[in-house]
Design a protein around this motif. Structure first.
Motif, mmCIF file in Angstrom:
data_model
loop_
_atom_site.group_PDB
_atom_site.id
_atom_site.type_symbol
_atom_site.label_atom_id
_atom_site.label_comp_id
_atom_site.label_asym_id
_atom_site.label_seq_id
_atom_site.Cartn_x
_atom_site.Cartn_y
_atom_site.Cartn_z
ATOM 1 N N ALA A 48 0.828 -1.204 0.000
ATOM 2 C CA ALA A 48 0.000 0.000 0.000
ATOM 3 C C ALA A 48 0.863 1.256 0.000
ATOM 4 O O ALA A 48 0.523 2.264 -0.624
ATOM 5 N N PHE A 49 2.004 1.202 0.718
ATOM 6 C CA PHE A 49 2.935 2.333 0.772
ATOM 7 C C PHE A 49 3.404 2.693 -0.633
ATOM 8 O O PHE A 49 3.474 3.857 -1.007
ATOM 9 N N MET A 50 3.739 1.674 -1.418
ATOM 10 C CA MET A 50 4.176 1.907 -2.788
ATOM 11 C C MET A 50 2.990 2.247 -3.695
ATOM 12 O O MET A 50 3.064 3.146 -4.529
ATOM 13 N N SER A 51 1.874 1.542 -3.493
ATOM 14 C CA SER A 51 0.723 1.726 -4.373
ATOM 15 C C SER A 51 0.027 3.054 -4.158
ATOM 16 O O SER A 51 -0.649 3.554 -5.065
ATOM 17 N N ALA A 52 0.180 3.655 -2.961
ATOM 18 C CA ALA A 52 -0.406 4.968 -2.725
ATOM 19 C C ALA A 52 0.186 5.994 -3.681
ATOM 20 O O ALA A 52 -0.445 6.988 -4.024
ATOM 21 N N ASN A 53 1.414 5.736 -4.125
ATOM 22 C CA ASN A 53 2.081 6.600 -5.084
ATOM 23 C C ASN A 53 1.841 6.124 -6.521
ATOM 24 O O ASN A 53 2.306 6.751 -7.465
ATOM 25 N N LEU A 54 1.120 5.019 -6.657
ATOM 26 C CA LEU A 54 0.954 4.371 -7.959
ATOM 27 C C LEU A 54 -0.378 4.764 -8.583
ATOM 28 O O LEU A 54 -1.114 3.952 -9.090
ATOM 29 N N GLY A 55 -0.690 6.033 -8.515
ATOM 30 C CA GLY A 55 -1.931 6.505 -9.104
ATOM 31 C C GLY A 55 -1.710 6.977 -10.531
ATOM 32 O O GLY A 55 -0.794 6.547 -11.227
ATOM 33 N N ALA A 56 -2.543 7.907 -10.958
ATOM 34 C CA ALA A 56 -2.455 8.401 -12.329
ATOM 35 C C ALA A 56 -1.100 9.022 -12.606
ATOM 36 O O ALA A 56 -0.551 8.899 -13.697
ATOM 37 N N GLN A 57 -0.541 9.724 -11.580
ATOM 38 C CA GLN A 57 0.727 10.392 -11.810
ATOM 39 C C GLN A 57 1.844 9.418 -12.137
ATOM 40 O O GLN A 57 2.814 9.769 -12.799
ATOM 41 N N ARG A 283 9.645 -1.610 8.339
ATOM 42 C CA ARG A 283 9.818 -2.467 7.172
ATOM 43 C C ARG A 283 8.884 -2.094 6.024
ATOM 44 O O ARG A 283 9.123 -2.477 4.873
ATOM 45 N N THR A 284 7.829 -1.353 6.328
ATOM 46 C CA THR A 284 6.826 -1.010 5.308
ATOM 47 C C THR A 284 7.438 -0.347 4.081
ATOM 48 O O THR A 284 7.251 -0.832 2.956
ATOM 49 N N PRO A 285 8.172 0.780 4.200
ATOM 50 C CA PRO A 285 8.733 1.389 2.989
ATOM 51 C C PRO A 285 9.829 0.546 2.342
ATOM 52 O O PRO A 285 10.031 0.622 1.118
ATOM 53 N N LEU A 286 10.518 -0.282 3.133
ATOM 54 C CA LEU A 286 11.587 -1.125 2.580
ATOM 55 C C LEU A 286 11.007 -2.267 1.754
ATOM 56 O O LEU A 286 11.548 -2.630 0.697
ATOM 57 N N ILE A 287 9.909 -2.839 2.210
ATOM 58 C CA ILE A 287 9.227 -3.876 1.428
ATOM 59 C C ILE A 287 8.696 -3.283 0.122
ATOM 60 O O ILE A 287 8.809 -3.876 -0.951
ATOM 61 N N GLY A 288 8.128 -2.089 0.209
ATOM 62 C CA GLY A 288 7.605 -1.432 -0.985
ATOM 63 C C GLY A 288 8.701 -1.060 -1.980
ATOM 64 O O GLY A 288 8.442 -0.928 -3.173
ATOM 65 N N ALA A 289 9.948 -0.899 -1.503
ATOM 66 C CA ALA A 289 11.047 -0.485 -2.381
ATOM 67 C C ALA A 289 11.447 -1.568 -3.375
ATOM 68 O O ALA A 289 11.940 -1.261 -4.465
ATOM 69 N N PHE A 290 11.254 -2.835 -3.030
ATOM 70 C CA PHE A 290 11.655 -3.922 -3.941
ATOM 71 C C PHE A 290 10.861 -3.890 -5.249
ATOM 72 O O PHE A 290 11.450 -3.836 -6.339
ATOM 73 N N PRO A 291 9.524 -3.909 -5.227
ATOM 74 C CA PRO A 291 8.807 -3.783 -6.513
ATOM 75 C C PRO A 291 8.969 -2.408 -7.135
ATOM 76 O O PRO A 291 8.924 -2.267 -8.365
ATOM 77 N N LYS A 292 9.201 -1.384 -6.309
ATOM 78 C CA LYS A 292 9.376 -0.029 -6.840
ATOM 79 C C LYS A 292 10.564 0.037 -7.794
ATOM 80 O O LYS A 292 10.520 0.753 -8.808
ATOM 81 N N MET A 293 11.629 -0.709 -7.512
ATOM 82 C CA MET A 293 12.813 -0.721 -8.367
ATOM 83 C C MET A 293 12.503 -1.193 -9.778
ATOM 84 O O MET A 293 13.127 -0.767 -10.747
ATOM 85 N N LEU A 294 11.553 -2.094 -9.891
ATOM 86 C CA LEU A 294 11.288 -2.744 -11.180
ATOM 87 C C LEU A 294 10.149 -2.094 -11.963
ATOM 88 O O LEU A 294 9.917 -2.452 -13.115
ATOM 89 N N PHE A 295 9.452 -1.144 -11.344
ATOM 90 C CA PHE A 295 8.286 -0.566 -12.011
ATOM 91 C C PHE A 295 8.600 0.287 -13.238
ATOM 92 O O PHE A 295 7.722 0.476 -14.093
ATOM 93 N N PRO A 296 9.824 0.821 -13.407
ATOM 94 C CA PRO A 296 10.109 1.498 -14.677
ATOM 95 C C PRO A 296 9.863 0.623 -15.901
ATOM 96 O O PRO A 296 9.486 1.117 -16.967
ATOM 97 N N PHE A 297 10.055 -0.697 -15.751
ATOM 98 C CA PHE A 297 9.854 -1.601 -16.888
ATOM 99 C C PHE A 297 8.371 -1.787 -17.216
ATOM 100 O O PHE A 297 8.022 -2.237 -18.304
ATOM 101 N N LEU A 298 7.500 -1.440 -16.272
ATOM 102 C CA LEU A 298 6.059 -1.567 -16.504
ATOM 103 C C LEU A 298 5.423 -0.252 -16.933
ATOM 104 O O LEU A 298 4.464 -0.249 -17.708
#
Length: 593
Positions: A48-57, A283-298
């Motif tokens: 959720a920490f990562m996805s909260a930033n995963l909106g339209a922007q 651990r919340t933001p650190l867990i979110g950082a792992f998929p965050k690294m790969l999201f440029p490819f998506l």
């Protein structure tokens, strides 16, 4: 859209509204509504920490920036997100969670004083309205482009020009219902759902597009190094597509905007504060950082592919055009004036490309029936999740930090729960107005970073001093915030991006300097805001009475006991997670150098 596409979309709406209905009965106190009872597991909070930033922007904005600026957009992740996410997990979360503050402005009250809290609460509330409005605008733009509700609007006797308005109202109503009923818990669980939907919807889009252009090698051959090397040409502002030199990038994005967002924006911090323990919160933001690294490819890669594809006329089905604009570059159309139906021109008389349509154009180009419904649902999920995230942050700050503090102190908990729900209603109403302002930008990420430069950049200077320099005073923090915001306004009013008209994009005082791009202007606006706030806060703090150290325990790093670690495996500890994330980020920067 075929019947299967409508079915997928309908199932999504049933599911998100069902979450709100299911959680309504557990919203018995204001803590349940605003902070999810502080009982959410770490992995859920992390997504959720990562996805909260995963909106339209992010989904539309990063695709648009990929098409406009190239792979250099990855700096928003590998420079402009990961280091800050590590910092907030390791250093800042103990202050937030340990103080038991219910919001970021409330932490400012505990560390500084009431006026500093009030100033931040007002500025943050305004920022969340703009961010929510950007997500709403993106939804409406997508629905208008794909002609999703054309038949519905026509049957209601409305003109096709009203599709944008109808789309905004429908999206606002859906988010209003599930946020009004389930509060933060509803938003968090929908954000986790959105994460998996985006992966399912965008992974095949990136794969098909990359395969079509001959893989990464073919993409590089078509676009050239300015698009496909993230650090190429950063020695000078005029030799790269971002229009900014390495210092402006590292200082403006990598330090000021990045840390200002991830460390002080209550929208994301609120997700970690909902965790069930201190360790889970760290651990919340650190867990979110792992998929965050790969999201440029998506989300960035589809934008590059959209530019690399051969330019072609608007696609059609059954003889009816399903794109809203004539061809521009690749499959990205020009931005069209709604009244005249002609391409909008910049200050130099050149047609503006509508980069926000890069990802929707890719969906039309590649996805057949069924897959189109999944891709469209993923987009709508991200937009509405972004709206809900901002609205839940707004109703919390409005209720606790403005209404309870200045308008109606001492009321019952039931009254504040009622006010939180009322704030959800008028917060969405204000967001609708902000959605129409976003129509003036051809890349919503440009608008969003501008808002962050005004609000988050000076705030980060205040937090940095407050947490690590015990001599910082409330008068210093308040004066610094005012000065930093004023510096952002003055810099924006005296500068313009190349080709822009004076007004919303700057130059409303005079034009003393022209930047190569909107993003370069945003980075330097943030630098001026942060530096001014930092310097003014120090000077005023030295001239005013130092705070009592006994009142700063748990609020300042040097006076706060270090948090004890739970009995976790070595790879699950915050420090280990942080090291793994940073190593992965460095490797990605080297690979795409």
């Amino acid at each position: 859209m075929a019947a299967i596409d409508w079915l997928i979309l309908a199932l999504y709406f049933v599911f998100v509204l069902g979450i709100g209905v299911a959680l309504k009965g557990s919203m018995k106190t204001s803590t349940d509504f605003f902070l999810a009872g502080r009982a959410i597991p770490a992995w859920v909070c992390g997504l959720a920490f990562m996805s909260a930033n995963l909106g339209a922007q992010e989904v539309i904005g990063m695709g648009a920036s990929g098409a406009k600026y190239g792979i250099a957009t990855s700096h928003f992740y590998w420079i402009g997100a990961i280091p800050a996410m590590v910092f907030v997990g390791i250093f800042m979360m103990p202050f937030y969670y340990g103080s038991r503050a219910r919001s970021v402005p409330e932490y400012l009250r505990l560390r500084f004083d009431e006026k500093t809290r009030g100033l931040n609460a007002i500025s943050f509330a305004i920022m969340t309205i703009f961010s929510s409005g950007i997500s709403m605008y993106a939804i409406a733009k997508l629905i208008q482009t794909l002609h999703v509700f054309d038949n519905v609007v026509q049957r209601a006797g409305l003109s096709s020009a009203r599709i944008f308005d109808v789309a905004i109202l429908i999206s606002a109503l859906v988010v209003l219902i599930y946020t009004f009923l389930g509060g933060l818990s509803s938003a968090i669980y929908n954000e986790v759902l959105q994460f998996f939907l985006i992966v399912a919807g965008f992974l095949p889009l990136s794969y098909l597009g990359l395969k079509n252009v001959g893989g990464w090698t073919g993409l590089k051959a078509t676009l050239g190094s300015s698009y496909t090397h993230s650090w190429a040409g950063l020695g000078h502002a005029h030799t790269n597509r971002l229009g900014v030199e390495w210092f402006g990038l590292v200082m403006g994005l990598g330090f000021v905007l990045s840390f200002g967002y991830w460390c002080t924006d209550f929208l994301v911090v609120q997700r970690a504060m909902a965790a069930k323990s201190m360790s889970a919160a760290r651990r919340t933001p650190l867990i979110g950082a792992f998929p965050k690294m790969l999201f440029p490819f998506l989300v960035i890669l589809p934008g590059l592919i959209a530019v690399a594809l051969p330019t072609q006329p608007p696609p059609s089905r059954g003889g009816v055009a399903i794109a809203a604009a004539p061809p521009g570059q690749g499959i990205i159309p020009y931005k069209v004036d709604a009244s005249s139906g002609k391409p909008m021109l910049d200050n130099d008389g050149k047609p503006q490309l509508d980069y926000d349509l890069a990802v929707p154009s890719m969906l039309i180009h590649y996805f057949p029936a069924g897959m189109l419904g999944l891709g469209l649902t993923a987009l709508l999920a991200s937009f509405m999740s972004g709206m809900a995230g901002n609205v839940t942050a707004f109703n919390t700050v409005w209720t606790y930090d403005i209404y309870q503090s200045y308008i109606r102190p001492g009321a019952s908990d039931e009254h504040y729960l009622w006010m939180g729900r009322a704030a959800t209603v008028f917060g969405i109403a204000f967001s609708i107005a902000a959605a129409y302002m976003a129509n003036h930008f051809n890349n919503i990420m440009d608008m969003l970073q501008l808002v962050f430069a005004f609000v988050n950049a000076p705030l980060f200077a205040t937090f940095l001093l407050g947490m690590f320099w015990k001599r910082t005073t409330g008068h210093g923090a308040f004066t610094g915030l005012l000065a930093g915001t004023a510096a952002a306004a003055i810099h924006h009013g005296l500068t313009l991006p190349a080709g822009a008209l004076s007004g919303i994009k700057g130059g409303w005082l005079a034009v003393l300097h022209t930047y190569p791009s909107e993003m370069a202007q945003n980075f330097w606006t943030a630098i001026y805001a942060w530096t001014t706030c930092f310097v003014v806060s120090i000077l005023v703090s030295l001239l005013t009475r130092a705070p009592e150290e006994s009142k700063l325990v748990g609020l300042v790093y040097s006076l706060t006991p270090r948090p004890r670690e739970e009995h976790l495996a070595w790879y699950a500890r915050p420090a280990s997670l942080a090291i793994m994330v940073l190593i992965g980020t460095v490797l990605l920067n080297i690979i795409f150098w």
